[in-house]
Design an enzyme around this catalytic site. Sequence first.
Site, PDB file in Angstrom:
ATOM      1  N   TYR A 141      31.928  22.244  49.341  1.00 25.28           N
ATOM      2  CA  TYR A 141      31.618  23.420  50.165  1.00 25.28           C
ATOM      3  C   TYR A 141      30.483  24.255  49.571  1.00 25.28           C
ATOM      4  O   TYR A 141      29.878  25.062  50.264  1.00 25.28           O
ATOM      5  CB  TYR A 141      32.853  24.309  50.354  1.00 25.28           C
ATOM      6  CG  TYR A 141      33.922  23.713  51.256  1.00 25.28           C
ATOM      7  CD1 TYR A 141      33.764  22.458  51.822  1.00 25.28           C
ATOM      8  CD2 TYR A 141      35.072  24.421  51.542  1.00 25.28           C
ATOM      9  CE1 TYR A 141      34.749  21.915  52.640  1.00 25.28           C
ATOM     10  CE2 TYR A 141      36.066  23.882  52.365  1.00 25.28           C
ATOM     11  CZ  TYR A 141      35.892  22.621  52.904  1.00 25.28           C
ATOM     12  OH  TYR A 141      36.865  22.095  53.713  1.00 25.28           O
ATOM     13  N   LYS A 192      40.421  11.332  45.184  1.00 25.42           N
ATOM     14  CA  LYS A 192      40.025  10.107  45.891  1.00 25.42           C
ATOM     15  C   LYS A 192      39.260   9.263  44.869  1.00 25.42           C
ATOM     16  O   LYS A 192      38.098   8.876  45.076  1.00 25.42           O
ATOM     17  CB  LYS A 192      39.161  10.487  47.112  1.00 25.42           C
ATOM     18  CG  LYS A 192      38.885   9.355  48.082  1.00 25.42           C
ATOM     19  CD  LYS A 192      40.094   8.904  48.860  1.00 25.42           C
ATOM     20  CE  LYS A 192      39.737   7.712  49.742  1.00 25.42           C
ATOM     21  NZ  LYS A 192      40.917   7.033  50.300  1.00 25.42           N
ATOM     22  N   ASP A 224      44.566  10.533  50.951  1.00 27.42           N
ATOM     23  CA  ASP A 224      45.077   9.983  52.212  1.00 27.42           C
ATOM     24  C   ASP A 224      46.596   9.787  52.114  1.00 27.42           C
ATOM     25  O   ASP A 224      47.345  10.110  53.034  1.00 27.42           O
ATOM     26  CB  ASP A 224      44.351   8.685  52.601  1.00 27.42           C
ATOM     27  CG  ASP A 224      44.051   7.789  51.421  1.00 27.42           C
ATOM     28  OD1 ASP A 224      44.230   8.232  50.267  1.00 27.42           O
ATOM     29  OD2 ASP A 224      43.646   6.638  51.631  1.00 27.42           O
ATOM     30  N   ASP A 248      41.816  22.527  51.356  1.00 23.26           N
ATOM     31  CA  ASP A 248      41.676  23.210  52.637  1.00 23.26           C
ATOM     32  C   ASP A 248      42.517  22.498  53.697  1.00 23.26           C
ATOM     33  O   ASP A 248      43.308  23.107  54.432  1.00 23.26           O
ATOM     34  CB  ASP A 248      40.181  23.175  53.018  1.00 23.26           C
ATOM     35  CG  ASP A 248      39.857  24.045  54.208  1.00 23.26           C
ATOM     36  OD1 ASP A 248      40.759  24.737  54.696  1.00 23.26           O
ATOM     37  OD2 ASP A 248      38.689  24.024  54.664  1.00 23.26           O
ATOM     38  N   ASP A 252      46.694  23.486  55.086  1.00 23.91           N
ATOM     39  CA  ASP A 252      47.004  23.786  56.491  1.00 23.91           C
ATOM     40  C   ASP A 252      48.098  22.870  57.016  1.00 23.91           C
ATOM     41  O   ASP A 252      48.980  23.299  57.774  1.00 23.91           O
ATOM     42  CB  ASP A 252      45.750  23.638  57.364  1.00 23.91           C
ATOM     43  CG  ASP A 252      45.041  24.973  57.539  1.00 23.91           C
ATOM     44  OD1 ASP A 252      45.220  25.849  56.671  1.00 23.91           O
ATOM     45  OD2 ASP A 252      44.317  25.141  58.542  1.00 23.91           O
TER      46      ASP A 252
END
Length: 360
Positions: A141, A192, A224, A248, A252
């Site tokens: 980001y 990852k 994943d 992020d 959620d």
Amino acid sequence: MARKILVLPGDYIGPEIMAEAVKVLQEVDQRFKLDLALEYGLLGGAALDATGVPLPDETLKLAKAADAILLGAVGGPKWDAVERHLRPERGLLAIRSELQLFGNLRPAILYPQLADASSLKPEVVAGLDILIVRELTGGIYFGEPRGVRILENGEREGFNTYVYRESEIRRIAHLAFDLARKRDRRVCSVDKANVLEVTVLWREVMEEVAAEYPDVELSHMYVDNAAMQLLRAPKQFDVLVTGNMFGDILSDAAAMLTGSIGMLPSASLDQAGRGMYEPCHGTAPDIAGQGKANPLATILSVAMMLRYTLACPEAADAIEQAVSVVLDQGLRTPDIYTPGQQLVDTTRMGDAVLAALRGR
Ligand code: NAD
């Protein structure tokens, strides 16, 4: 000396939920003799309307001088058309990075009284208590270079840079391990590493830091699989630590396990433990001004502030206990309402928490 708390109500439902949270904060201030000094500032759309920028210098000055910040939420359709650099969310990103709030804590706790509000089966989520620790000021980001360029053949190409320094990984790892020590002493680091070199380093640094915490168990999971496991068997996790983008998304998803976003608090901490506390949800423009907003996420954010910055766990416990009592009484704002319960508005919910705190 009084400790300074900067209150930033924000936009749409922000001021409505903040009014209830401030009542609760003032009550514990008196009861536990915390000697707090509350100051108010503008951020987001409210700041833009009043001063022309989403993060006025005055607010930043107050924020830097404060021990902790309590934020409602910012943004909404009123400012959809403003230029990108003036958007209310810019004010939020700027305050996070100006204050170096690198550690985002998002608990996903399911109050047993609300097990029916989750989209998952009650037995999968009842008693859920996960803490997601997300790195907030680095990663893809913020990585440079970034942008959209035109290639030699005229085709457009978008690009971002996923980058983490060892020191950034190390400090979020320490935060996660320290927090795990206050819980079930298990950290699952999400990466990852089978594809992204930056997360190979992430994994290595996590292992190095883990060596300093022999009493805490470290495991690793690819992102994943973590997404899948969160939906399949979320109670297997204690502390989940991950980078900015993965955090992020996963936080959620974890929020939804608990049924309502109106119940979830969050904290964003700097190296010294100072922090900004806010509900996980946004400004809910669809219900603003109707007394339908659930103030509990903001009230529970006050509890986090007492626990993590103000070092008053007794007051934090008292607030969490009061919220539980109110849920036991069957009081529900519309977002957590199920038939048979008592539907209440924002103010009634805040007053009920206050009454429970006072033991009435
Ligand atoms: P939202 O979280 O505001 O709303 C999503 C849904 O949840 C809506 O149906 C809303 O009514 C409901 N909801 C949210 N909070 C609630 C509460 N306390 N009680 C009851 N119901 C609640 O997300 P959105 O609609 O995507 O965003 C609206 C605005 O908020 C946008 O401008 C967005 O940029 C902003 N936003 C701000 C923050 C922040 O300030 N940290 C975070 C997320 C979104």
